[in-house]
Design an enzyme around this catalytic site. Structure first.
Site, PDB file in Angstrom:
ATOM      1  N   ASN A  49       0.840  -1.210   0.000  1.00 24.04           N
ATOM      2  CA  ASN A  49       0.000   0.000   0.000  1.00 24.04           C
ATOM      3  C   ASN A  49       0.870   1.253   0.000  1.00 24.04           C
ATOM      4  O   ASN A  49       0.720   2.128  -0.856  1.00 24.04           O
ATOM      5  CB  ASN A  49      -0.926   0.030   1.215  1.00 24.04           C
TER       6      ASN A  49
ATOM      7  N   THR B   8       7.779  10.238   9.207  1.00 22.94           N
ATOM      8  CA  THR B   8       7.640   9.955  10.631  1.00 22.94           C
ATOM      9  C   THR B   8       9.008  10.004  11.314  1.00 22.94           C
ATOM     10  O   THR B   8      10.026   9.603  10.725  1.00 22.94           O
ATOM     11  CB  THR B   8       6.936   8.592  10.837  1.00 22.94           C
TER      12      THR B   8
ATOM     13  N   SER C 140      10.265  -0.589  12.870  1.00 17.87           N
ATOM     14  CA  SER C 140       9.108  -1.416  12.484  1.00 17.87           C
ATOM     15  C   SER C 140       9.053  -1.425  10.965  1.00 17.87           C
ATOM     16  O   SER C 140       9.697  -0.606  10.302  1.00 17.87           O
ATOM     17  CB  SER C 140       7.786  -0.846  13.039  1.00 17.87           C
TER      18      SER C 140
ATOM     19  N   TYR D 122       6.384  -0.741   9.265  1.00 19.38           N
ATOM     20  CA  TYR D 122       5.670   0.488   8.888  1.00 19.38           C
ATOM     21  C   TYR D 122       6.674   1.625   8.727  1.00 19.38           C
ATOM     22  O   TYR D 122       6.702   2.316   7.707  1.00 19.38           O
ATOM     23  CB  TYR D 122       4.605   0.846   9.948  1.00 19.38           C
ATOM     24  N   HIS D 123       7.512   1.830   9.739  1.00 24.19           N
ATOM     25  CA  HIS D 123       8.479   2.933   9.672  1.00 24.19           C
ATOM     26  C   HIS D 123       9.452   2.730   8.509  1.00 24.19           C
ATOM     27  O   HIS D 123       9.873   3.683   7.862  1.00 24.19           O
ATOM     28  CB  HIS D 123       9.233   3.071  11.003  1.00 24.19           C
TER      29      HIS D 123
ATOM     30  N   LYS E   6       8.049   3.947   5.356  1.00 28.10           N
ATOM     31  CA  LYS E   6       8.108   5.420   5.251  1.00 28.10           C
ATOM     32  C   LYS E   6       9.496   5.878   4.772  1.00 28.10           C
ATOM     33  O   LYS E   6       9.612   6.875   4.071  1.00 28.10           O
ATOM     34  CB  LYS E   6       7.773   6.080   6.592  1.00 28.10           C
TER      35      LYS E   6
ATOM     36  N   VAL F 112       0.783  11.690  17.331  1.00 30.53           N
ATOM     37  CA  VAL F 112      -0.173  12.791  17.461  1.00 30.53           C
ATOM     38  C   VAL F 112      -1.205  12.406  18.522  1.00 30.53           C
ATOM     39  O   VAL F 112      -1.546  11.235  18.663  1.00 30.53           O
ATOM     40  CB  VAL F 112      -0.878  13.041  16.105  1.00 30.53           C
TER      41      VAL F 112
ATOM     42  N   ASN G  93      -3.443   9.107  23.542  1.00 33.88           N
ATOM     43  CA  ASN G  93      -4.871   8.783  23.435  1.00 33.88           C
ATOM     44  C   ASN G  93      -5.173   7.483  24.181  1.00 33.88           C
ATOM     45  O   ASN G  93      -6.200   7.353  24.856  1.00 33.88           O
ATOM     46  CB  ASN G  93      -5.279   8.657  21.966  1.00 33.88           C
ATOM     47  N   ARG G  94      -4.271   6.527  24.052  1.00 34.32           N
ATOM     48  CA  ARG G  94      -4.478   5.242  24.730  1.00 34.32           C
ATOM     49  C   ARG G  94      -4.437   5.399  26.257  1.00 34.32           C
ATOM     50  O   ARG G  94      -5.295   4.874  26.960  1.00 34.32           O
ATOM     51  CB  ARG G  94      -3.360   4.259  24.335  1.00 34.32           C
TER      52      ARG G  94
ATOM     53  N   VAL H  75       2.743   0.670  30.178  1.00 33.85           N
ATOM     54  CA  VAL H  75       4.081   1.153  29.818  1.00 33.85           C
ATOM     55  C   VAL H  75       4.887  -0.048  29.340  1.00 33.85           C
ATOM     56  O   VAL H  75       5.044  -1.033  30.063  1.00 33.85           O
ATOM     57  CB  VAL H  75       4.764   1.807  31.045  1.00 33.85           C
ATOM     58  N   TYR H  76       5.396   0.032  28.106  1.00 36.33           N
ATOM     59  CA  TYR H  76       6.158  -1.091  27.559  1.00 36.33           C
ATOM     60  C   TYR H  76       7.597  -1.050  28.079  1.00 36.33           C
ATOM     61  O   TYR H  76       8.313  -0.069  27.864  1.00 36.33           O
ATOM     62  CB  TYR H  76       6.175  -1.053  26.031  1.00 36.33           C
TER      63      TYR H  76
HETATM   64  N1  USQ Z   1       4.040   2.468  23.986  1.00 33.06           N
HETATM   65  C1  USQ Z   1       3.897   2.030  25.295  1.00 33.06           C
HETATM   66  N2  USQ Z   1       2.667   1.581  25.671  1.00 33.06           N
HETATM   67  C2  USQ Z   1       1.591   1.567  24.836  1.00 33.06           C
HETATM   68  C3  USQ Z   1       1.741   2.031  23.526  1.00 33.06           C
HETATM   69  C4  USQ Z   1       2.993   2.466  23.136  1.00 33.06           C
HETATM   70  O1  USQ Z   1       4.839   2.048  26.080  1.00 33.06           O
HETATM   71  O2  USQ Z   1       0.519   1.154  25.254  1.00 33.06           O
HETATM   72  C5  USQ Z   1       5.339   2.983  23.556  1.00 33.06           C
HETATM   73  C6  USQ Z   1       5.865   2.293  22.332  1.00 33.06           C
HETATM   74  O3  USQ Z   1       6.643   1.173  22.675  1.00 33.06           O
HETATM   75  C7  USQ Z   1       6.634   3.391  21.638  1.00 33.06           C
HETATM   76  C8  USQ Z   1       5.918   4.668  22.065  1.00 33.06           C
HETATM   77  O4  USQ Z   1       5.127   4.336  23.164  1.00 33.06           O
HETATM   78  O5  USQ Z   1       7.955   3.456  22.117  1.00 33.06           O
HETATM   79  C9  USQ Z   1       5.046   5.272  20.998  1.00 33.06           C
HETATM   80  O6  USQ Z   1       4.145   4.310  20.528  1.00 33.06           O
HETATM   81  P1  USQ Z   1       2.876   4.710  19.645  1.00 33.06           P
HETATM   82  O7  USQ Z   1       2.084   3.462  19.403  1.00 33.06           O
HETATM   83  O8  USQ Z   1       2.195   5.883  20.194  1.00 33.06           O
HETATM   84  O9  USQ Z   1       3.592   5.251  18.311  1.00 33.06           O
HETATM   85  P2  USQ Z   1       4.300   4.542  17.103  1.00 33.06           P
HETATM   86  O10 USQ Z   1       4.096   3.081  17.061  1.00 33.06           O
HETATM   87  O11 USQ Z   1       5.723   4.980  17.119  1.00 33.06           O
HETATM   88  O12 USQ Z   1       3.528   5.152  15.853  1.00 33.06           O
HETATM   89  C10 USQ Z   1       2.766   6.368  15.931  1.00 33.06           C
HETATM   90  C11 USQ Z   1       1.781   6.412  14.787  1.00 33.06           C
HETATM   91  C12 USQ Z   1       2.535   6.490  13.466  1.00 33.06           C
HETATM   92  C13 USQ Z   1       3.495   7.657  13.501  1.00 33.06           C
HETATM   93  C14 USQ Z   1       4.452   7.519  14.687  1.00 33.06           C
HETATM   94  C15 USQ Z   1       5.376   8.680  14.861  1.00 33.06           C
HETATM   95  O13 USQ Z   1       0.936   5.268  14.812  1.00 33.06           O
HETATM   96  O14 USQ Z   1       1.614   6.628  12.384  1.00 33.06           O
HETATM   97  O15 USQ Z   1       4.259   7.682  12.302  1.00 33.06           O
HETATM   98  O16 USQ Z   1       3.654   7.461  15.897  1.00 33.06           O
HETATM   99  S1  USQ Z   1       6.939   8.202  15.528  1.00 33.06           S
HETATM  100  O17 USQ Z   1       6.706   7.349  16.684  1.00 33.06           O
HETATM  101  O18 USQ Z   1       7.677   9.381  15.911  1.00 33.06           O
HETATM  102  O19 USQ Z   1       7.651   7.462  14.498  1.00 33.06           O
END
Ligand code: USQ
Length: 394
Positions: A131, A157, A192, A194-195, A198, A224, A253-254, A267-268
């Site tokens: 995609n 990203t 990842s 996904y990243h 990008k 965001v 948001n989560r 927290v992971y």
């Molecule tokens: N994390 C936790 N607990 C959770 C969810 C996430 O500790 O319940 C940690 C993750 O391990 C990660 C961080 O929080 O280190 C951010 O996770 P995330 O799911 O908020 O963000 P990420 O997977 O990195 O992806 C999101 C968007 C993506 C965007 C990216 C920007 O889904 O579309 O491109 O943020 S960035 O992270 O700067 O690459």
């Protein structure tokens, strides 16, 4: 001015469409409902139901008298992408069905945006890569063939850079090597698929810039948060999609949703992972200002689109403080990290370009988080605990 928004049904796409429309632009949105369909397929739920894209455009028109034209189609199909430029497009919703003309600006959000999605298994990895690369390639060729002067604003990203042990620059790095010097894309090492997709997108666009003189802005965005924008206030039904599940929900948001339903904040690992974050309203400002000040032709301009940085531990602590103030009992739990990522690392990204263009940041404070709590609380009965954490492993 005509702005074409690819991925106009998504978390950022729909608010961006309203933002430009409100400011007097001709706006067309194209989307294949990937996000909604995936939410159904993966059974991840969303905080509230959404009207279809055509219904949203009709509500927007009734409320403001402004038209957002809608095209439902899969942009992996080159002919659908090309029809948006050649004039053969057929609109699924529009007041005036005649072709608006080639867009002066394209905002490209039409991507599979989730890191966990890309690692569910090989099929989802394939969907992500096919995609994201096909849509970007189709876009690049359509612009090359029909309107080389069109400015492409593509969402990158921050995760493309990974967590290097040096400061992260805005896209480029000048290297001195054996007495000579040149400037290259900043080294990228994503954690990842996904990243990684990008990174490949950026490489495609960089190729188009060098070969055909395209003009491209790459906005390297961090996670965001938020859901309300000025335009969504026009009608309750115009709010953007809000996910809080492990796949499509982003961290802030989560955490808010978890605090409200008494689910210990997930927290992971050690929680020292540090991210640059931004409010959804700042995404809109950044895209708008990038459009107002387009990249020159033959230039790939890169901005780091973040407003401040936080570690996961700091975000959890802030959520806990706000939750407790509002009367919730909020626990924080360190769970085994399902991802492969550095949990403690150096992180010092530059992010002055967009501020210099005039962005006025909305910072994450206890007050702004409290506002998000009050919106999410209204939908508490819709929250499904079973989708909060499934543990998709890298
Ligand atoms: N994390 C936790 N607990 C959770 C969810 C996430 O500790 O319940 C940690 C993750 O391990 C990660 C961080 O929080 O280190 C951010 O996770 P995330 O799911 O908020 O963000 P990420 O997977 O990195 O992806 C999101 C968007 C993506 C965007 C990216 C920007 O889904 O579309 O491109 O943020 S960035 O992270 O700067 O690459």
């Amino acid at each position: 001015m005509h702005v074409l928004i690819l991925g106009g049904d998504g978390y950022l796409g729909w608010p961006t469409a309203m933002y430009f429309s409100q400011r007097g632009y001709e706006v067309t949105v194209a989307d294949n409902y990937f996000r909604r369909n995936s939410c159904l397929e993966l059974d991840v739920g969303m905080l509230y139901p959404l009207p279809s894209l055509a219904e949203r455009a009709a509500i927007w028109y009734r409320r403001t008298g402004k038209e957002i034209k809608v095209v439902i189609g899969d942009l992996r199909e080159a002919e659908i992408m090309r029809s948006l430029f050649s004039g053969t497009v057929s609109y699924d919703w529009a007041i005036n069905k005649s072709f608006t003309g080639v867009p002066e600006t394209i905002v490209h959000y039409a991507e599979q945006p989730s890191a966990p999605y890309s690692l569910i298994n090989y099929k989802y990895a394939n969907t992500t890569i096919s995609n994201n690369l096909l849509v970007t390639n189709n876009l690049m060729f359509a612009v090359r063939d029909f309107s080389r002067d069109t400015h492409i604003i593509k969402l990158g990203t921050m995760g493309e850079y990974g967590t290097p042990n040096i400061d992260i620059e805005e896209g480029w790095l000048t290297v001195r090597h054996k007495g000579r010097e040149d400037t290259f894309l900043f080294p990228r090492q994503a954690s990842s698929l996904y990243h990684t997709s990008k990174i490949m997108d950026t490489d495609l666009m960089w190729f188009g810039v060098r070969m055909w003189g395209l003009r491209v802005t790459d906005l390297m965005q961090g996670p965001v948060y938020g859901m309300l924008t000025e335009e969504s206030g026009v009608d309750e039904r115009l709010k953007t999609i809000f996910n809080y599940d492990e796949i499509f929900g982003t961290i802030i948001n989560r955490f808010i949703v978890q605090a409200i339903v008494g689910y210990p904040l997930t927290v992971y690992g050690k929680g020292g992972q540090t991210k640059g974050v931004l409010n959804i309203n700042d995404t809109l400002q950044c895209v708008y200002l990038a459009q107002k000040h387009p990249a020159e032709s033959g230039k790939l301009r890169i901005y780091n689109q973040i407003m401040e940085t936080f570690s996961v531990n700091e975000l959890a602590e802030l959520t806990r403080r706000v939750g407790v103030k509002l009367g919730y009992e909020v626990q924080i739990e360190h769970i085994e990290n399902p991802r492969v990522e550095a949990e403690e690392h150096y992180y010092n990204p530059a992010y002055h370009g967009l501020l210099e263009l005039g962005v006025k940041p909305h910072y994450l404070t206890e007050e702004s988080m409290e506002e998000m709590f009050t919106v999410v609380e209204r939908y508490k009965k819709n929250i499904r605990r079973d989708v909060i954490f499934r543990g998709i492993k890298w």
